[in-house]
Design an enzyme around this catalytic site. Structure first.
Site, PDB file in Angstrom:
ATOM      1  N   SER A 106      85.408  76.873  64.044  1.00  0.00           N
ATOM      2  CA  SER A 106      85.339  76.936  62.581  1.00  0.00           C
ATOM      3  C   SER A 106      83.924  76.867  62.041  1.00  0.00           C
ATOM      4  CB  SER A 106      86.143  75.780  61.990  1.00  0.00           C
ATOM      5  OG  SER A 106      85.528  74.534  62.313  1.00  0.00           O
ATOM      6  N   GLY A 107      82.976  76.460  62.901  1.00  0.00           N
ATOM      7  CA  GLY A 107      81.620  76.196  62.437  1.00  0.00           C
ATOM      8  C   GLY A 107      81.375  74.721  62.229  1.00  0.00           C
ATOM      9  N   GLY A 108      82.409  73.900  62.416  1.00  0.00           N
ATOM     10  CA  GLY A 108      82.297  72.454  62.287  1.00  0.00           C
ATOM     11  C   GLY A 108      82.141  71.768  63.627  1.00  0.00           C
ATOM     12  N   VAL A 109      81.887  70.452  63.578  1.00  0.00           N
ATOM     13  CA  VAL A 109      81.587  69.707  64.798  1.00  0.00           C
ATOM     14  C   VAL A 109      82.818  69.519  65.686  1.00  0.00           C
ATOM     15  CG1 VAL A 109      81.959  67.424  63.754  1.00  0.00           C
ATOM     16  CG2 VAL A 109      80.374  67.666  65.680  1.00  0.00           C
ATOM     17  N   MET A 117      88.139  82.377  62.684  1.00  0.00           N
ATOM     18  CA  MET A 117      89.243  82.897  61.901  1.00  0.00           C
ATOM     19  C   MET A 117      88.852  82.955  60.426  1.00  0.00           C
ATOM     20  SD  MET A 117      93.055  81.228  61.834  1.00  0.00           S
ATOM     21  CE  MET A 117      92.362  79.639  61.409  1.00  0.00           C
ATOM     22  N   CYS A 155      99.404  76.536  56.372  1.00  0.00           N
ATOM     23  CA  CYS A 155      98.411  77.338  57.090  1.00  0.00           C
ATOM     24  C   CYS A 155      98.491  77.072  58.590  1.00  0.00           C
ATOM     25  CB  CYS A 155      97.011  77.028  56.562  1.00  0.00           C
ATOM     26  SG  CYS A 155      95.690  77.908  57.442  1.00  0.00           S
ATOM     27  N   GLY A 207      90.266  71.937  67.159  1.00  0.00           N
ATOM     28  CA  GLY A 207      89.544  70.679  66.985  1.00  0.00           C
ATOM     29  C   GLY A 207      90.316  69.627  66.223  1.00  0.00           C
ATOM     30  N   CYS A 263      90.529  74.619  51.382  1.00  0.00           N
ATOM     31  CA  CYS A 263      89.368  75.416  51.769  1.00  0.00           C
ATOM     32  C   CYS A 263      88.957  76.441  50.722  1.00  0.00           C
ATOM     33  CB  CYS A 263      89.634  76.111  53.109  1.00  0.00           C
ATOM     34  SG  CYS A 263      91.049  77.258  53.077  1.00  0.00           S
TER      35      CYS A 263
END
Length: 392
Positions: A18-21, A42, A107, A132, A213
């Site tokens: 997702s681009g997160g940690v 995604m 979702c 994650g 989001c």
């Protein structure tokens, strides 16, 4: 979790990045376990806000950075159409009908653990996927050792503050048998430390995304009026039946929400919504008995690993992610839903939200709240209600 010898049958894992940690460290852990890891970003939303900003752009760059750092392939997939048709459109309809939906749960069920899995398997050759989420399963990494007669259970994460089983409560058994949650035994602090030690310090320091989001940092009222026309109506005092103010539409309001009514010194809170009359019923004080109920009825429940053996079940329950669990009993109704009786009254139980049920550390599943039982006010209580702040 230890890997078994049979694990080698499951080789290629497509990890949602997702681009997160959290997703970054999930991919890191899978790679350390020896899997053939593929990163898949995604895209579910492509409409920019009034400033011309779409956070998806920055998230995609961060996701690509993670994959480069970990030396794994990076792919992306567009589920904008699916998200619009299967999640967002239904959300708008719910608001129009005076219902407060939970798009995050939907979702996960329709997009992340359905379309995402199909794409990963058919287009990228995945044996399984990983995300994650802070959760675990009863089989861990050993997906090739699943007993069809036993199935797979969804388990709470070790980090109780970050546990996300609430949002996974509509996941299907089919999807759970193809999913690994690498972060189930870790705390958030440990996840950030692993990221920083692995060349992803900027991801570890990234601000955590909160809320829905596609709304981002925008005001909800400003967002929703892009899709639902304002329709003026009245705030009605539940005690007097008198008009105490005006609103722009029932879709702006949800149960328990505070209303700032001009000229009134007391704080009023939403205790009921009548979309057919375009009325929002309000009560004076956050502890008014009209805000509390001890029962509700669900739509048909989704059970992750099998329905209760009888028409009655005892479990623990929450309808908000951060609420502590309270005891309840469910009795199946003729329409397939359940009449749920709570051990104690709860404030602002809300139609459209999901009642999520637990037994010990197992998330059993959930059912959408259809309608409420009588409030304490309707049962004749006039006094203010004392309630724990962790259930507010």
């Amino acid at each position: 979790m230890k890997l078994s010898v049979g694990l080698m049958h499951v080789r290629r894992i497509v990890c949602g990045i997702s681009g997160g940690v959290d997703s970054a460290v999930s991919a890191l852990l899978l790679k350390r376990k020896g899997f053939d890891v593929v990163g898949l970003f995604m895209k579910n939303w492509d409409i920019r806000d009034e400033k011309g900003t779409c956070t998806t752009d920055d998230d995609r760059k961060d996701a690509e950075f993670v994959c480069k750092t970990l030396h794994i392939p990076f792919y992306e997939v567009d589920f904008v159409k699916q998200y619009w048709n299967e999640v967002f459109s239904n959300m708008v309809k719910d608001y129009e009908n005076g219902i407060t939906p939970n798009p995050d749960i939907l979702c996960n069920r329709h997009i992340k653990f359905n379309h995402f899995i199909h794409h990963a398997k058919t287009k990228l050759g995945a044996h399984a996927i990983a995300t994650g989420h802070y959760a675990s399963t009863s089989v861990g990494y050993n997906l090739d050792q699943i007993d069809p007669q036993v199935g797979v259970s969804l388990l709470c994460a070790a980090d109780t503050e970050k546990d996300q089983t609430f949002f996974l409560s509509q996941i299907t058994q089919w999807a759970l048998q193809k999913t690994i949650f690498p972060l189930g035994d870790l705390t958030k602090a440990e996840v950030k430390k692993l990221a920083a030690e692995s060349g992803m310090e900027k991801i570890a320091k990234k601000k955590e995304s909160m809320g829905i989001c596609f709304i981002g940092s925008r005001n909800f009222h400003s967002f929703i009026e892009q899709y639902i026309e304002p329709r003026a109506g009245n705030f009605i005092d539940v005690d007097t039946g008198k008009v105490v103010g005006e609103h722009k539409g029932t879709h702006y309001w949800t149960l328990g929400q505070r209303c700032l009514l001009a000229g009134l010194s007391a704080a009023y809170f939403v205790c009921n919504i009548h979309p057919e009359d375009n009325e929002v019923i309000v009560a004076s004080g956050t502890d008014h008995p009209a805000l509390f109920t001890s029962s509700f009825i669900t739509e048909g429940c989704h059970w992750i690993n099998g329905a209760p053996p009888s028409n009655t079940f005892d479990a623990r329950f929450r309808f908000q992610h951060r609420h502590r669990l309270i005891n309840c009993t469910g009795h199946q109704e003729w329409h397939g839903g359940y009449n749920v009786l709570l051990d104690q009254p709860m404030r602002a139980v809300t139609p459209g939200q999901f009642a999520v049920f637990y037994k010990d550390n197992i998330c059993l599943g959930s059912g959408r709240i259809w309608k409420l039982g009588p409030t304490l006010h309707e049962q004749g209580l006039k006094e203010k209600v004392s309630f724990p702040k962790d259930l507010s």
